[in-house]
Design a protein around this motif. Structure first.
Motif, short mmCIF file in Angstrom:
data_model
loop_
_atom_site.label_atom_id
_atom_site.label_comp_id
_atom_site.label_asym_id
_atom_site.label_seq_id
_atom_site.Cartn_x
_atom_site.Cartn_y
_atom_site.Cartn_z
N ASN A 270 0.81 -1.22 0.00
CA ASN A 270 0.00 0.00 0.00
C ASN A 270 0.84 1.27 0.00
OD1 ASN A 270 -2.55 1.40 0.15
ND2 ASN A 270 -2.11 1.81 2.31
N THR B 210 -1.93 -1.21 -3.80
CA THR B 210 -3.36 -1.24 -3.49
C THR B 210 -3.98 0.15 -3.48
OG1 THR B 210 -2.84 -1.23 -1.12
CG2 THR B 210 -3.20 -3.37 -2.15
N ALA C 163 -6.22 -2.05 4.80
CA ALA C 163 -5.12 -2.60 4.01
C ALA C 163 -5.32 -4.10 3.78
CB ALA C 163 -3.78 -2.33 4.70
N GLN D 149 -5.69 -5.64 0.08
CA GLN D 149 -4.77 -6.68 -0.41
C GLN D 149 -5.53 -7.90 -0.92
OE1 GLN D 149 -2.04 -7.34 2.80
NE2 GLN D 149 -0.89 -5.46 2.42
#
Length: 240
Positions: A6, A22, A35, A39
């Motif tokens: 991220n 991401t 997150a 993902q």
């Protein structure tokens, strides 16, 4: 090495040959939540891409998956609308000294995520376990002092999860079930149910993650812990 990340320019991205970003925005809390979901979404998309170039899915089947996949954000919003109810349920269980999270098949990792989040931010001992292995250890720990979170959405292993719930109930374990909307059978086994919208079993982890994370959040707040800065945790590990 391919990485899913991220943060632009992180150490992981510099060490990787390929990167899937991401772009989920800053994650304020140390215990990653959005997150995790981002993902998962990236990995689903990567799997669809590989399926297309390797011709392991027909165009019709791939389109069906993608159409269902596009429904996920709206269904996640529906879950968030019930955060107040999830909060009340969570606070009713904040006194338990330990938790067991059970999931089968594609939702076994969801059980691991639920247990991880709870112990990270509330400091309650929690264990994620494959429900099919419950009789090989965890069943010995189940009594009225332990809460058991059973991930039981509509799926091909649903009846087996119901069997697990019945075993736990017979040992007086306090059950919290995560089930699909409209499932009245679960209500006969436990009054503590968090419902998620109906979705293809393949995508259920994307919905299951939210009530698991909210459960951990509200229990942590009730116990007076710092949700964003849990003790002893760091955003990245810099030493082995």
């Amino acid at each position: 090495m391919l990485s899913v990340c991220n943060v632009l320019g992180s150490t992981l991205t510099r060490e990787s040959e390929g990167i899937i970003y991401t772009h989920a925005g800053p994650e304020i809390g140390v215990a990653s939540t959005k997150a995790y979901t981002a993902q998962l979404i990236a990995l689903y998309l990567f799997a669809f891409y590989l399926a297309r170039i390797k011709n392991t899915l027909s165009d019709e089947k791939l389109k069906k998956y993608l159409d269902e996949f596009r429904r996920v954000p709206k269904l996640q919003e529906e879950i968030l609308k019930h955060q107040k109810d999830i909060g009340k349920l969570s606070r009713r269980h904040s006194h338990f000294g330990c938790f067991l999270f059970l999931g089968r098949n594609i939702n076994y990792p969801s059980a691991l995520e639920g247990a991880l989040k709870l112990k990270e931010i509330s400091y309650i001992p929690a264990e994620g376990y494959a429900a099919g292995e419950m009789k090989h250890g965890p069943i010995a720990l189940i009594d009225e002092y332990r809460a058991v979170v059973c991930i039981a959405p509509e799926s091909k292993v649903y009846e087996k999860m119901v069997s697990n719930i019945q075993e736990i109930r017979s040992r007086e374990g306090q059950i919290i079930a995560i089930a699909t909307e409209g499932d009245q059978n679960i209500k006969e086994l436990t009054d503590e149910v968090i419902y998620i919208p109906k979705i293809d079993e393949f995508f259920s982890p994307l919905l299951v993650a939210l009530p698991l994370q909210l459960l951990a959040y509200h229990i942590s707040v009730k116990r007076g812990a710092d949700v964003d800065q849990p003790r002893n945790l760091a955003k990245s590990v810099t030493v082995e």
